[in-house]
Design an enzyme around this catalytic site. Structure first.
Site, PDB file in Angstrom:
ATOM      1  N   SER A  17      91.018  70.051 -62.195  1.00 40.71           N
ATOM      2  CA  SER A  17      89.664  70.501 -62.537  1.00 40.71           C
ATOM      3  C   SER A  17      89.320  71.791 -61.812  1.00 40.71           C
ATOM      4  CB  SER A  17      88.646  69.421 -62.162  1.00 40.71           C
ATOM      5  OG  SER A  17      87.330  69.863 -62.377  1.00 40.71           O
ATOM      6  N   PRO A  65      78.550  76.075 -58.480  1.00 38.67           N
ATOM      7  CA  PRO A  65      77.358  76.147 -57.628  1.00 38.67           C
ATOM      8  C   PRO A  65      77.347  75.018 -56.611  1.00 38.67           C
ATOM      9  CG  PRO A  65      76.790  75.338 -59.821  1.00 38.67           C
ATOM     10  CD  PRO A  65      78.225  75.779 -59.882  1.00 38.67           C
ATOM     11  N   LYS A  77      91.294  65.144 -56.048  1.00 43.18           N
ATOM     12  CA  LYS A  77      92.165  65.946 -56.914  1.00 43.18           C
ATOM     13  C   LYS A  77      92.921  66.990 -56.090  1.00 43.18           C
ATOM     14  CE  LYS A  77      89.275  65.440 -61.060  1.00 43.18           C
ATOM     15  NZ  LYS A  77      90.231  64.731 -61.919  1.00 43.18           N
TER      16      LYS A  77
END
Length: 222
Positions: free
Chosen positions: A112, A123, A137
């Site tokens: 991701s 953000p 991840k």
């Protein structure tokens, strides 16, 4: 046994299901790892072999993978913690270790945007909400890069369940975000599968028309 056999984890839904469709279209022998039989009939009807196992249980992966002639593993798995351990890391770590033990050569991990150095693309509020998953991840990515397998890491932006647009692209840039349709991610993963240029690369995946901001982006050519 074919020279190329793909072991796909995550084939029952989302990006994994879209990858499964494209592997069938390309007539690539594929084994799908399933935890339950919910998607079994659909996958087998398309010509995909099904093996049952749980990515959180390493031994079940050995049983599913060893002796199958697996050359490449593709993983799209992730999700909420079970007993305090996230599938994003533990499941993928087990898949990577099982791939090594089974003699596979290649591993493609769908991760991701927001992981590792690409955290700068999101953000602060998004990083706060997604922090646990992104950290898990990141550990999976690190485990893969240290595994000795030929690897490709694909980091999609926000995923949309819409038809393919054909506007998906890859980039090594770590400072951009946006969104992309799941079938377009699947196409990019399958493009990586047949390109040696993707070996050892960590690539963001986005839709050309859905990039946040006005910055120019250099596309990665496979």
């Amino acid at each position: 046994m074919s020279e190329e056999t793909i072991f796909l984890a995550g084939a029952s839904r989302g990006v994994g299901a879209e990858i499964a469709k494209q592997l069938v279209q390309k007539s690539l022998p594929t084994i799908a790892l399933l935890r339950s039989d919910a998607a079994q009939s659909r996958l087998e009807a398309s010509g995909i072999q099904v093996k049952f196992g749980d990515a959180m249980q390493l031994e079940s992966l050995h049983q599913a993978m060893v002796g199958q002639g697996v050359t490449t593993v593709i993983s799209t798995i992730g999700g909420m913690p079970e007993d305090g351990e996230r599938v994003d890391f533990v499941g993928n770590r087990n898949l990577i270790d099982a791939a090594v033990a089974a003699g596979a050569k290649r591993f493609i991990l769908v991760s991701s945007i927001g992981v590792g150095e690409s955290a700068q693309a999101l953000p602060p509020k998004a990083l706060e909400v997604l922090g646990g998953a992104l950290a898990a991840k990141a550990k999976a990515e690190q485990h893969l890069s240290a595994s000795g397998l030929i690897y490709t890491i694909v980091r999609p932006g926000g995923l949309m369940q819409e038809p393919a647009t054909g506007n998906g692209f890859l980039t090594t840039a770590t400072n951009i975000s946006g969104s992309i349709h799941r079938p377009d991610v699947a196409q990019l993963v399958c493009d990586c599968l047949v390109s040696e240029k993707s070996h050892g690369q960590t690539l963001a995946a986005l839709d050309r028309h859905k990039v946040n901001g006005e910055r120019a982006v250099s596309e990665f050519s496979l």
